[in-house]
Design a protein around this motif. Structure first.
Motif, PDB file in Angstrom:
ATOM      1  N   SER A 152       0.642  -1.389   0.410  1.00 33.35           N
ATOM      2  CA  SER A 152       0.078  -0.124  -0.200  1.00 33.35           C
ATOM      3  C   SER A 152       0.723   1.148  -0.117  1.00 33.35           C
ATOM      4  CB  SER A 152      -1.083   0.396   1.389  1.00 33.35           C
ATOM      5  OG  SER A 152       0.074  -0.267   2.287  1.00 33.35           O
ATOM      6  N   GLY A 153       2.018   1.310  -0.254  1.00 29.91           N
ATOM      7  CA  GLY A 153       2.978   2.358  -0.541  1.00 29.91           C
ATOM      8  C   GLY A 153       3.567   2.925   1.016  1.00 29.91           C
ATOM      9  N   GLU A 154       3.972   4.066   0.676  1.00 27.82           N
ATOM     10  CA  GLU A 154       4.603   4.867   2.052  1.00 27.82           C
ATOM     11  C   GLU A 154       3.947   5.429   3.052  1.00 27.82           C
ATOM     12  OE1 GLU A 154       7.897   3.882   3.002  1.00 27.82           O
ATOM     13  OE2 GLU A 154       7.545   2.623   0.805  1.00 27.82           O
ATOM     14  N   TRP A 155       2.177   6.049   2.410  1.00 27.35           N
ATOM     15  CA  TRP A 155       1.610   6.631   3.388  1.00 27.35           C
ATOM     16  C   TRP A 155       0.689   6.071   4.220  1.00 27.35           C
ATOM     17  CZ3 TRP A 155       3.875   8.159  -1.716  1.00 27.35           C
ATOM     18  CH2 TRP A 155       4.663   9.322  -0.885  1.00 27.35           C
ATOM     19  N   SER A 156       0.475   4.617   4.139  1.00 28.32           N
ATOM     20  CA  SER A 156      -0.495   3.978   4.825  1.00 28.32           C
ATOM     21  C   SER A 156       0.413   3.158   5.931  1.00 28.32           C
ATOM     22  CB  SER A 156      -1.404   3.008   3.945  1.00 28.32           C
ATOM     23  OG  SER A 156      -0.510   2.273   3.180  1.00 28.32           O
ATOM     24  N   GLN A 157       1.865   3.618   6.445  1.00 30.64           N
ATOM     25  CA  GLN A 157       2.362   2.226   6.926  1.00 30.64           C
ATOM     26  C   GLN A 157       2.138   2.863   8.883  1.00 30.64           C
ATOM     27  OE1 GLN A 157       3.983  -0.234   6.251  1.00 30.64           O
ATOM     28  NE2 GLN A 157       2.837   0.733   4.465  1.00 30.64           N
TER      29      GLN A 157
END
Length: 445
Positions: free
Chosen positions: A219-224
């Motif tokens: 989900s990429g780097e903006w949902s961790q």
């Protein structure tokens, strides 16, 4: 810049960008604001449980409501204020420049701490609270506590109309300064055998304080997850992050820091390159024997990095007839009244009459020429600009301005007709829609 085990492994700047130039950090500034709060907590000037309204009785509503009343400093830090829309638009338009009052008057729809919304106004409130309790701006407070110990010289920070550093953006530092900041967090707040920032703060700020997505690797780097003004990343890393890919990636498992100052809208692609190219090469085995030839090859490549000025058609027969002619432009959002270009040898001088005054810039013929001018707001004064011109076609003059302390590159294309021109003005990156602006102008005779 790539740092590993406390050493610079590689660093490079694409000329005309240079290592000594400060750079606009945009939201990467937020992590410095959070650091100031961490220092203030250590000095017992405030606590994370302190209610926001308690600092501003005169600006708060008479009946603040349950959600606003519950909002505390930790909620500002984690972007969990309970707002469902970013507050900055209302703050920027506030009466008499009172951003604090504007923030506190907005509805808080969700229970603080339960809802993530990236909210630049929340970071401004951290700056305002710090200034309230210390009677110093963020910049003044961080000077002896962070900037001086790390050897960060001449930082600048934009302020609101009431003299409060914006906090959520507006800080300007060099790439190396950002690298020092990342290294401080990697070393758990220690610098030159001195504990500048508490280990407990570093752990809290870099840990997930609130969910901002499903956290899946795909989900990429903006949902961790989000910490205290730091983003959590894949691979056990965390980062300070600003618009147009200003990055400070801290990788504790690899004992590494990656710092990037750039001008692109595709931050995810850049992050993917870090994971795909750099991460696999960071072995946990003992340090490899240095290979002189490889070191020399890397040094040679890094020393020749450059952004080439556009080169299309070197000259046009229209230069003599166009030179020093003044063109009146139609009413426009750029506030440009008149425009003229004068050619002399391998230089072209663009002179623009705006509502705010008259400015001239010198462009090199297919080479960069140094200028200073007021193009976009800059707390340290005029913008440093490298400018170059070429002809995209016999009748189309292309003028490029690289604002080398920012991510921005501005291109002016002037199509020349018999007694008129068409000006197309475009940015490489913008916060909103990035459509070029096209204006018509006519020759003043």
């Amino acid at each position: 810049m790539l740092l590993r085990h406390g050493h610079v492994v590689a660093e490079g700047w694409w000329s005309p960008y240079r290592p000594e130039l400060p750079h606009m950090l945009f939201s990467l500034s937020k992590s410095f604001t959070a650091t100031a709060i961490g220092l203030a907590v250590s000095e017992q000037l405030l606590s994370l449980e302190d209610k926001v309204v308690s600092f501003f009785p005169d600006e708060s509503p008479a009946e603040p409501g349950d959600n606003l009343s519950q909002m505390n400093i930790s909620h500002l830090l984690m972007m969990g204020t309970g707002h469902t829309m970013d507050t900055m638009t209302d703050m920027l338009q506030s009466h008499e420049g009172n951003w604090v009052r504007a923030f506190l008057q907005l509805p808080v729809e969700e229970v603080p701490g339960t809802y993530f919304l990236y909210n630049t106004g929340a970071t401004y409130m951290l700056s305002a609270i710090l200034q309230k309790v210390t009677n110093q701006t963020l910049l003044e407070y961080l000077g002896p506590r962070l900037f001086t110990p790390l050897g960060i010289k001449d930082p600048t920070w934009e302020s609101c109309p009431r003299g409060i550093n914006i906090g959520g953006y507006g800080l300007n530092l060099t790439t190396e300064d950002i690298a020092k900041f990342g290294q401080l967090y990697l070393q758990q707040g220690q610098w030159n055998n001195r504990q500048i920032l508490s280990r407990e703060w570093v752990a809290a700020a870099s840990s997930k304080q609130i969910a901002n997505g499903d956290g899946s690797p795909d989900s990429g780097e903006w949902s961790q997850g989000y910490g205290y003004q730091f983003w959590n990343c894949r691979h056990g890393a965390f980062r300070a992050d600003g618009a147009f890919c200003q990055l400070c990636i801290v990788m504790p498992e690899q004992d590494a820091v990656v710092v990037i100052t750039s001008g692109t809208n595709d931050t995810q692609q850049v992050m993917d390159a870090v994971w795909e190219l750099l991460l696999p090469a960071m072995k946990s085995a003992p340090l490899l024997q240095e290979e002189p030839s490889a070191v020399a090859d890397l040094a040679a490549q890094l020393s020749t990095l450059q952004i080439e000025p556009p080169r299309c058609i070197q000259s046009s027969s229209l230069e003599s007839s166009m030179s020093a002619q003044v063109y009146k432009l139609e009413a426009n959002e750029l506030d440009i009244d008149t425009l003229e270009v004068s050619f002399s040898g391998d230089e072209a001088v663009l002179t623009i009459q705006e509502k705010s005054g008259r400015q001239s810039l010198v462009f090199g013929r297919e080479k960069w020429t140094a200028n200073t001018a007021n193009i976009i707001p800059n707390p340290s004064g005029a913008n440093a600009i490298m400018a170059s011109f070429t002809w995209a076609a016999e009748d189309k003059l292309q003028m490029t301005m690289q604002l080398v302390e920012t991510p921005f590159c501005i291109t002016e294309e002037i199509t020349v007709k018999e007694k008129s021109i068409q000006l197309t003005h475009s940015f490489n990156v913008t916060m909103g829609p990035n459509e070029p602006v096209t204006l018509a102008g006519y020759l003043i005779e």
